[in-house]
Design a protein around this motif. Sequence first.
Motif, PDB file in Angstrom:
ATOM      1  N   LEU A   1      -2.542  -3.033  -1.534  1.00 51.06           N
ATOM      2  CA  LEU A   1      -3.495  -2.459  -2.477  1.00 51.06           C
ATOM      3  C   LEU A   1      -3.629  -3.467  -3.614  1.00 51.06           C
ATOM      4  O   LEU A   1      -2.619  -3.881  -4.209  1.00 51.06           O
ATOM      5  CB  LEU A   1      -2.969  -1.124  -3.015  1.00 51.06           C
ATOM      6  CG  LEU A   1      -3.811  -0.433  -4.074  1.00 51.06           C
ATOM      7  CD1 LEU A   1      -5.153   0.007  -3.490  1.00 51.06           C
ATOM      8  CD2 LEU A   1      -3.057   0.781  -4.628  1.00 51.06           C
ATOM      9  N   THR A   2      -4.855  -3.886  -3.880  1.00 53.92           N
ATOM     10  CA  THR A   2      -5.114  -4.821  -4.971  1.00 53.92           C
ATOM     11  C   THR A   2      -6.052  -4.134  -5.954  1.00 53.92           C
ATOM     12  O   THR A   2      -7.065  -3.551  -5.548  1.00 53.92           O
ATOM     13  CB  THR A   2      -5.743  -6.126  -4.445  1.00 53.92           C
ATOM     14  OG1 THR A   2      -4.872  -6.699  -3.474  1.00 53.92           O
ATOM     15  CG2 THR A   2      -5.969  -7.122  -5.585  1.00 53.92           C
ATOM     16  N   ILE A   3      -5.693  -4.202  -7.219  1.00 52.97           N
ATOM     17  CA  ILE A   3      -6.469  -3.532  -8.273  1.00 52.97           C
ATOM     18  C   ILE A   3      -6.780  -4.530  -9.373  1.00 52.97           C
ATOM     19  O   ILE A   3      -5.923  -5.333  -9.758  1.00 52.97           O
ATOM     20  CB  ILE A   3      -5.691  -2.334  -8.848  1.00 52.97           C
ATOM     21  CG1 ILE A   3      -5.474  -1.270  -7.773  1.00 52.97           C
ATOM     22  CG2 ILE A   3      -6.421  -1.741 -10.048  1.00 52.97           C
ATOM     23  CD1 ILE A   3      -4.602  -0.106  -8.214  1.00 52.97           C
ATOM     24  N   ARG A   4      -8.007  -4.456  -9.874  1.00 54.45           N
ATOM     25  CA  ARG A   4      -8.413  -5.260 -11.013  1.00 54.45           C
ATOM     26  C   ARG A   4      -8.794  -4.295 -12.134  1.00 54.45           C
ATOM     27  O   ARG A   4      -9.511  -3.309 -11.911  1.00 54.45           O
ATOM     28  CB  ARG A   4      -9.604  -6.153 -10.653  1.00 54.45           C
ATOM     29  CG  ARG A   4     -10.002  -7.106 -11.754  1.00 54.45           C
ATOM     30  CD  ARG A   4     -11.168  -8.004 -11.344  1.00 54.45           C
ATOM     31  NE  ARG A   4     -12.357  -7.218 -11.084  1.00 54.45           N
ATOM     32  CZ  ARG A   4     -12.999  -7.184  -9.911  1.00 54.45           C
ATOM     33  NH1 ARG A   4     -12.580  -7.876  -8.894  1.00 54.45           N
ATOM     34  NH2 ARG A   4     -14.079  -6.424  -9.775  1.00 54.45           N
TER      35      ARG A   4
ATOM     36  N   HIS B   1       0.838  -1.195   0.000  1.00 58.56           N
ATOM     37  CA  HIS B   1       0.000   0.000   0.000  1.00 58.56           C
ATOM     38  C   HIS B   1       0.878   1.253   0.000  1.00 58.56           C
ATOM     39  O   HIS B   1       1.891   1.306   0.694  1.00 58.56           O
ATOM     40  CB  HIS B   1      -0.918  -0.003   1.221  1.00 58.56           C
ATOM     41  CG  HIS B   1      -2.061   0.938   1.075  1.00 58.56           C
ATOM     42  ND1 HIS B   1      -1.909   2.299   1.162  1.00 58.56           N
ATOM     43  CD2 HIS B   1      -3.374   0.714   0.819  1.00 58.56           C
ATOM     44  CE1 HIS B   1      -3.074   2.885   0.976  1.00 58.56           C
ATOM     45  NE2 HIS B   1      -3.988   1.939   0.765  1.00 58.56           N
ATOM     46  N   PRO B   2       0.528   2.260  -0.786  1.00 58.73           N
ATOM     47  CA  PRO B   2       1.317   3.484  -0.823  1.00 58.73           C
ATOM     48  C   PRO B   2       1.477   4.189   0.523  1.00 58.73           C
ATOM     49  O   PRO B   2       2.446   4.922   0.717  1.00 58.73           O
ATOM     50  CB  PRO B   2       0.551   4.362  -1.820  1.00 58.73           C
ATOM     51  CG  PRO B   2      -0.075   3.371  -2.757  1.00 58.73           C
ATOM     52  CD  PRO B   2      -0.497   2.243  -1.851  1.00 58.73           C
TER      53      PRO B   2
ATOM     54  N   GLU C   1      -8.234  -2.469  -0.475  1.00 61.58           N
ATOM     55  CA  GLU C   1      -7.111  -2.158   0.397  1.00 61.58           C
ATOM     56  C   GLU C   1      -6.890  -3.255   1.435  1.00 61.58           C
ATOM     57  O   GLU C   1      -6.157  -3.070   2.396  1.00 61.58           O
ATOM     58  CB  GLU C   1      -7.331  -0.808   1.070  1.00 61.58           C
ATOM     59  CG  GLU C   1      -7.331   0.326   0.060  1.00 61.58           C
ATOM     60  CD  GLU C   1      -7.588   1.665   0.684  1.00 61.58           C
ATOM     61  OE1 GLU C   1      -6.653   2.482   0.705  1.00 61.58           O
ATOM     62  OE2 GLU C   1      -8.727   1.891   1.160  1.00 61.58           O
ATOM     63  N   GLY C   2      -7.494  -4.396   1.205  1.00 58.07           N
ATOM     64  CA  GLY C   2      -7.268  -5.552   2.064  1.00 58.07           C
ATOM     65  C   GLY C   2      -7.793  -5.379   3.480  1.00 58.07           C
ATOM     66  O   GLY C   2      -7.123  -5.773   4.436  1.00 58.07           O
TER      67      GLY C   2
END
Length: 158
Positions: A150-153, A61-62, A126-127
Amino acid sequence: RLDPATLERADLNAWTCREPGAWDVVTARMVLHYLDDLPALLREVRTALAPGGRFVLSVEHPVVTCAYDGDFHDGVPSEMRVRGYFDEGERACEWLGSSVRKVHRTVETYVRDLHEAGLALTGLSEGRPEPDNFRDPRTCEARRAVPMYLTIRAEKPA
């Protein structure tokens, strides 16, 4: 029944798509925060995907990559010092006794770069830790203090 899958391993700093439009799904798990030129890789991912194909990525995560200092208890951050969040670029952190180089980007940059590469955002997580996933409620509470991933689809338009 699942169709057979093909796995391709590659150096993402130099990867170029050899089979345009051949992939239904491309994943990058916990690796993109090591790359200097994310937009170039995202353009290759778009080239690799079939129309309607999905790209799923996860990164630290940033909030974590902006400043690698904070209070940790049993390896779980209870607090992070967010500094220089909008100052993107190289960061160093200690991991397994060595200094590791990573590239900090904001959530906004990840989303913008996907969009500019021609990929449509279809999901973001963001889990968030959920109590049902932990035996000890205190562990869940500790993990809810700081978003770690951070997971993005994203999808290539059909």
